[in-house]
Motif scaffolding. Structure first.
Motif, PDB file in Angstrom:
ATOM      1  N   ILE A  48       0.835  -1.201   0.000  1.00  0.00           N
ATOM      2  CA  ILE A  48       0.000   0.000   0.000  1.00  0.00           C
ATOM      3  C   ILE A  48       0.870   1.250   0.000  1.00  0.00           C
ATOM      4  N   ILE A  68       1.010   4.244  -2.842  1.00  0.00           N
ATOM      5  CA  ILE A  68       0.636   5.622  -2.534  1.00  0.00           C
ATOM      6  C   ILE A  68       1.759   6.591  -2.878  1.00  0.00           C
ATOM      7  N   ILE A  82      -6.872   5.945   5.290  1.00  0.00           N
ATOM      8  CA  ILE A  82      -5.421   5.769   5.184  1.00  0.00           C
ATOM      9  C   ILE A  82      -5.010   5.246   3.817  1.00  0.00           C
ATOM     10  N   VAL A  83      -5.816   4.361   3.250  1.00  0.00           N
ATOM     11  CA  VAL A  83      -5.388   3.684   2.023  1.00  0.00           C
ATOM     12  C   VAL A  83      -5.947   4.362   0.789  1.00  0.00           C
ATOM     13  N   PRO A 140      -5.575   8.769  -0.044  1.00  0.00           N
ATOM     14  CA  PRO A 140      -4.359   9.235  -0.741  1.00  0.00           C
ATOM     15  C   PRO A 140      -4.286   8.783  -2.186  1.00  0.00           C
ATOM     16  N   MET A 141      -5.107   7.828  -2.594  1.00  0.00           N
ATOM     17  CA  MET A 141      -5.015   7.306  -3.948  1.00  0.00           C
ATOM     18  C   MET A 141      -6.133   7.814  -4.844  1.00  0.00           C
TER      19      MET A 141
END
Lengths: 355, 297
Positions: free
Chosen positions: A327, A331, B81-82, B85-86
């Motif tokens: 992950i 990112i 969190i995952v 940001p994407m």
């Protein structure tokens, strides 16, 4: 300054279009090859050769194959391990059933069988894409493992589908020692990596990238979608097939269909994610990362946390670190380690100046 | 005929089990376009957390609330969190991030509660209904019927939620077009938190049902894989489609194993749903209830 190409002039088309146009790159790759072919066999221990270098090279080859399909052609696949299984079992059967079958020809034929299977399971890509295609390749993954387990002919009627790879002999020379196996695998991987690099630089590679970026537009300007996609599946499966054959013959020795399961497919997928999707060097960087990380974590737990963590918690922590790192990479650097290497080279051109 | 009916009913009821996991996929895909491969791991995490809390001596219903709270935290944490940001990453990168999340959640669950197999008792036995067995000779498990009932209630509630509530309408708007939804004032972050919390709840329900049936163990994470053919048939964007797809996959899987398996050596239920889904894809790529996708150049 040491990395600039100042003073390097190109006078011919061949010089201008070579793979490594910068002299420093050529020197670097030559040193790397000398290290790989000469220094490692001389100095590396048997453990390093057998348990780290050979699987690193085998997985690099499989990651190269998947990178051609997913990174360059943009077709998502979760069936890499199945194509590796086809390559391993096909090579085994060619050696078993044809007297005097040369080893390298058996590997090549194993790759070709995997390519044929890849084309068959790549046909759905002409109509579906994305996650739907992932399900199609999952069908390949489960079906092939089932077929190799259930049909006794593929494993010479072994009750559980386990096969023991034949001895590796080329022109009477027996590849028994770790050094010999390593050099054989390294030679095959080096040649196939060079072929892959040249393929993606050719019109075929440009067609793949066009299909990846926007297949409708690619079709409009005249690229044959069917041929391009199926060729990507075929080449990718060929590479995975040869990697599977090396996995069976040069690394494990004894394999079973269940050993080529979905976890292995995910592992190879992660290699290209972390190493860099759409990058030849990324396959090697990602493979090195995936092969070395569990070993590094094991050593870290042994040396630093000796006795503090129970082995089961340590292995679950490893899983968490592994997932977290994936992950994290996606990112902060979606284009993988190869991109970091490229950035480093750009910095080198300006060094010692900051920008 | 009696045997055929028994196999068919058993298949239908096992298909309901797949639908539980498929529902989680559908919810998140509808709201955010993310194919959450970690749904299977979340099912495992939910079941293990519930059983772990039970083993500490906490009463059943309080353990249920605490497990639900844990799942809500996990869902919201994941979004925060995952996935946040994407934003604007290609779908394949989001898909790969959820595969990474799968490993993380699996490791987290087993690190917290250990990896041994645990039983889970919901108070309903897995045995045939006596009066039906006597009347028709067909064995139908009480537990399977209970699971089917739970699935029916869950799907009805979710369908009503999406269709008739303000938040449900907002969710559908977000699924259609993020930018358009933003421009008319829908708070994207809040909507995503809600949908991940609901998906966490669905994973908890799935985990309890599957855990009671199979025991709470690592193999629960592989339930996600069987949900993929369900999604293909039902469509990625349809809540009722998850149930219909589950029923079709479950029944065809069992019928194929019983009637075709004998000729080819058995064990074909491991791949038959995928091949069937693959065949279906070539005919109708968006599924029975899915929305047709039009390519733009």
């Amino acid at each position: 300054m040491l990395y600039r190409e100042a003073g390097q002039f190109k006078a011919t088309y061949a010089a201008d279009q070579q793979i490594f146009p910068i002299r420093q790159d050529r020197i670097g790759i030559q040193l790397l090859l000398a290290l790989a072919f000469v220094a490692v066999p001389l100095f590396a221990s048997e453990y390093w050769l057998k348990a780290i270098m050979v699987p690193f090279l085998v997985f690099s080859l499989a990651a190269l194959g998947l990178n051609i399909l997913t990174g360059y052609a943009g077709q998502l696949s979760l069936g890499s391990a199945a194509f590796m299984a086809v390559g391993a079992f096909a090579s085994y059967n060619f050696m078993l059933r044809i007297d005097g079958m040369p080893l390298l020809v058996a590997f090549a034929l194993g790759g070709l069988m995997a390519a044929l299977v890849g084309i068959a399971f790549g046909l759905p890509s002409l109509r579906i894409k994305g996650f739907y295609l992932a399900v199609a390749t999952l069908a390949a993954q489960f079906f092939i493992v089932w077929l190799l387990t259930k049909v006794g002919w593929f494993s010479n009627d072994s009750s559980s589908g386990v096969i023991t790879a034949q001895e590796m002999v080329i022109l009477g020379y027996r590849f028994d020692s770790p050094q010999a196996k390593y050099l054989l695998v390294l030679s095959i991987v080096a040649v196939m990596a060079l072929m892959a690099k040249n393929m993606v630089r050719s019109s075929v590679g440009r067609a793949w990238m066009a299909v990846r970026d926007m297949d409708v537009a690619a079709e409009v300007i005249g690229i044959r979608i069917m041929y391009t996609k199926l060729l990507a599946f075929a080449v990718s499966s060929f590479y995975c097939g040869v990697a599977g054959a090396l996995y069976a013959f040069a690394y494990l020795g004894t394999v079973e269909p269940e050993g080529f399961n979905l976890d292995l497919s995910f592992k190879i997928l992660f290699m290209i994610i972390i190493g860099g999707v759409g990058s030849i060097s990324g396959a090697f960087l990602g493979s090195a990362f995936i092969v070395l990380l569990p070993i590094f974590l094991d050593v870290l737990v042994q040396d630093v946390f000796a006795g503090l963590l129970s082995p089961s918690i340590a292995s679950n922590m490893q899983l968490m670190v592994f997932g977290g790192l994936i992950i994290f990479f996606l990112i902060v650097e979606p284009h993988g380690l190869a991109r970091l290497w490229q950035i480093a080279k750009e910095k080198l051109r300006l060094w010692p100046f900051p920008h | 005929m009696q045997f055929f009916l028994e196999v068919l009913i058993g298949g239908l009821l096992s298909g309901v089990m797949y639908s539980f996991v498929a529902l989680g996929f559908v919810l998140i895909y509808k709201a955010s376009g993310v194919f959450n491969f970690a749904q299977g791991a979340m099912v495992f995490f939910a079941a293990l957390t519930f059983v772990g809390i039970l083993e500490l001596g906490v009463p059943f219903w309080i353990a249920l609330v605490l497990a639900f709270g844990a799942m809500v935290l996990l869902g919201i944490g994941t979004e925060r969190i995952v996935l946040r940001p994407m934003v604007n990453q290609p779908p394949i990168a989001l898909f790969m991030a959820t595969i990474g999340l799968t490993f993380f959640v699996e490791g987290l669950a087993q690190a917290m509660w250990g990896a041994s197999v645990r039983g889970l008792d919901l108070g309903i036995q897995d045995e045939p209904i006596e009066w039906m067995m006597e009347a028709t000779g067909i064995g139908v498990s009480k537990f399977d019927l209970f699971a089917a009932g739970v699935a029916a209630v869950l799907v009805t509630a979710l369908a009503l939620f999406f269709q008739y509530t303000r938040v449900g309408r907002a969710l559908r708007a977000v699924a259609d077009d993020h930018q358009a939804a933003l421009s008319i004032g829908i708070p994207l972050q809040t909507i995503w938190r809600i949908v991940w919390a609901v998906a966490g709840f669905v994973a908890l329900v799935a985990g309890l049902i599957w855990g009671a049936r199979n025991g709470v163990q690592f193999a629960l994470t592989f339930t996600a894989l069987k949900a993929l053919p369900v999604l293909i048939l039902g469509g990625f964007t349809s809540v009722p489609g998850a149930i219909v797809g589950g029923l079709i996959i479950g029944s065809s899987e069992k019928l194929a194993e019983v009637y075709l398996g004998a000729y080819v050596g058995g064990g074909i239920d491991s791949w038959f749903p995928y091949v069937m889904a693959l065949a279906f894809l070539l005919i109708r790529p968006e599924g029975l209830f899915g929305e047709k996708h039009i390519d733009r150049v």
